[in-house]
Design a protein around this motif. Structure first.
Motif, short mmCIF file in Angstrom:
data_model
loop_
_atom_site.label_atom_id
_atom_site.label_comp_id
_atom_site.label_asym_id
_atom_site.label_seq_id
_atom_site.Cartn_x
_atom_site.Cartn_y
_atom_site.Cartn_z
N UNK A 120 109.63 -1.85 80.48
CA UNK A 120 109.31 -2.42 81.67
C UNK A 120 108.82 -3.47 82.06
N UNK A 121 108.28 -4.11 80.98
CA UNK A 121 107.94 -5.67 81.05
C UNK A 121 108.85 -6.58 81.02
N UNK A 122 110.00 -6.26 80.49
CA UNK A 122 111.15 -7.10 80.33
C UNK A 122 111.85 -7.40 81.70
N UNK A 123 111.56 -6.53 82.47
CA UNK A 123 112.20 -6.87 83.97
C UNK A 123 112.63 -5.52 84.61
N UNK A 124 113.01 -5.75 85.88
CA UNK A 124 113.21 -4.62 86.77
C UNK A 124 114.77 -3.86 86.19
N UNK A 125 115.68 -4.79 86.06
CA UNK A 125 116.93 -4.37 85.41
C UNK A 125 116.89 -3.45 84.39
N UNK A 126 116.08 -3.54 83.50
CA UNK A 126 115.96 -2.57 82.14
C UNK A 126 115.41 -1.26 82.62
N UNK A 127 114.26 -1.37 83.40
CA UNK A 127 113.53 -0.02 83.84
C UNK A 127 114.38 0.80 84.74
N UNK A 128 115.40 -0.17 85.54
CA UNK A 128 116.21 0.65 86.42
C UNK A 128 117.29 1.32 85.79
N UNK A 129 117.86 0.51 84.75
CA UNK A 129 119.04 1.41 84.11
C UNK A 129 118.25 2.79 83.47
N UNK A 130 117.20 2.64 82.86
CA UNK A 130 116.74 3.83 82.15
C UNK A 130 116.57 4.87 83.28
N UNK A 131 115.93 4.53 84.37
CA UNK A 131 115.60 5.34 85.08
C UNK A 131 116.85 6.15 85.98
#
Length: 472
Positions: free
Chosen positions: A157-168
């Protein structure tokens, strides 16, 4: 010049926001807490009714929050609503409770749940496998696994919103599909004899004992109060399993068209989860006798039901589902929780170092301090005790937040309200009354769930005045 971003990027659409709501709600609770509820209420009717009441309360609160999210479409969500409706101290007390107990404790508990169910697949990860004995404490493989999970998701999630959003979004869609499949197969596996036997008790309110006895609450002189205590006690589990729906409000600064999409996602997410939870309990009643639900081994009703539905492999199927469920749930909790710390720091009532975004436009420092505290709770083993206190504290702040709608309509009528609370003033008032009754009942009948939590909230008052006092 510094290339550090100073504002969030609006990256979450309606589907992503809805998956934050549903994904943060669905963890391991639905597979466990029906055992405790059944012991407390002793009938199929009341088991289902407890989940329906919980769902209606959650939906009512979510629809009310839509108005607040439209008025204040900023990061921080409930912290901002309480600060604007009341004062800075009230907002701080929520943020204090949120960081110390509610969110960090939930992250730790969900992380340990992930490790426990992973141990079905990989026994080496069991909590019985002690990795280190430090004398004053032991560290199990399950604790280390939960910490590694929290660290991994925090880093992503520190890498950016895109990464956390894809996982979620990906993991939430996967677990919703898996739950729907479990419900579908459960309908085919349902046993009419078991179903009919479970419903013979109808809506009789009674408590079940491990020895086989039943205590009808109507037998007590104060039958009404005894019933209220049983219902309130039962709802601790269902309310906790349905909590965290408000996490989407914490990332309001990153949602596209937040004035509309937050309200819609709150409604859609809570409705989806409510329907799934009620349907899952109906499946339990179709495949397991009531006593097997109440006294499932280690409270694992979901495992017992999966074995009935899928045979011996059911244990591994439900373990896999729970790994997906808790992984996605913790991602949502980690992603959204750090935004509250960031917003409090911006307001000068939390560590000022956290009031910055990293180069990926996410609150990196806030994410890491949340990670450290949750990891310490995993090591301490105290997260379970903290979570016993959570639901009372959470209800208090939900009540205050919805009272805030009434205050803001009267005191600040000029504020834009692109979305208005559904059923105002009747439904919000009904929520306030219902949740207040549950809080009072918990104070009286479940003091171990309430007074410690209340003390944690009140401890925030001297902290605020001693360390972070600011003029309102």
């Amino acid at each position: 010049m510094s290339d550090q971003p100073t504002s969030f990027r609006r990256s979450f659409g309606l589907l992503d926001a809805t998956m934050i709501v549903a994904g943060s709600m669905i963890g391991s609770g639905i597979f466990l807490v029906s055992a405790d509820i059944t012991r407390n209420v002793g009938s199929a009717g009341w088991l289902v009714l407890i989940w329906i009441i919980t769902g209606l309360l959650t939906l009512t609160a979510a629809l009310s929050y839509g108005e607040l999210s439209g008025m204040f479409p900023h990061a921080g969500g409930q912290y901002v609503y309480l600060k604007e409706a009341f004062n800075r101290l009230t907002g701080f007390l929520f943020g204090w409770s949120f960081f110390t107990v509610i969110q960090a404790g939930s992250i730790a508990a969900v992380g340990v749940a992930f490790a426990k169910f992973s141990a079905y697949m990989f026994p080496v990860l069991s909590e019985k496998h002690i990795v280190a004995d430090l004398g004053f404490m032991t560290i199990s493989a399950a604790q280390l696994t939960s910490i590694l999970l929290i660290v991994l998701l925090t880093f992503i999630n520190t890498l950016g919103v895109k990464e956390g959003k894809l996982i979620q979004t990906g993991f939430t869609l996967a677990k919703i599909a898996a739950l729907l499949a479990l419900i579908l197969f459960g309908c085919f596996a349902a046993n009419k004899t078991i179903w009919d036997a479970n419903w013979r008790s109808g809506f009789v309110l009674q408590q079940m004992s491990a020895t086989g006895g039943m205590t009808h609450l109507s037998a007590y002189a104060g039958a009404g109060f005894a019933a209220l205590g049983a219902i309130a006690g039962s709802m601790v589990g269902s309310l906790f399993s349905s909590d965290s729906w408000n996490n989407v409000t914490f990332i309001a600064g990153e949602i596209k068209r937040p004035e509309r999409n937050i309200g819609r996602s709150l409604f859609l997410g809570t409705l989806i989860v409510t329907v799934i939870y009620v349907a899952t309990n109906l499946v339990y009643l179709g495949v397991l006798p009531l006593r097997e639900i109440a006294f499932a081994e280690n409270e694992r009703v979901g495992v017992a039901a999966a074995v009935k539905i899928f045979g011996a492999r059911g244990t591994y199927i439900i373990a896999g589902l729970l790994m997906v469920s808790t992984f996605g749930c913790n991602n949502g909790l980690i992603l959204s929780g750090a935004r509250v710390c960031y917003t409090m720091a911006k307001d000068g009532v939390f560590f000022k170092q956290l009031a910055t975004l990293n180069r990926n436009a996410v609150p990196g420092k806030a994410l890491w301090i949340q990670c450290i505290w949750a990891s310490l709770l995993c090591l301490s083993g105290k997260y379970g005790q903290l979570l016993d206190y959570v639901i009372f504290v959470v209800l208090i702040f939900y009540i205050l937040t919805i009272v805030g709608i009434f205050r803001l309509r009267r005191r600040r009528p000029e504020l834009p309200r692109p979305y208005k609370a559904f059923g105002y003033p009747v439904l919000p008032l009904m929520y306030i009354i219902s949740a207040s009754i549950i809080c009072v009942a918990l104070l009286v009948y479940k003091p171990l769930y309430t007074w410690p939590g209340l003390c944690i909230v009140l401890l925030g008052i001297p902290v605020y005045y001693a360390v972070w006092k600011k003029k309102d």
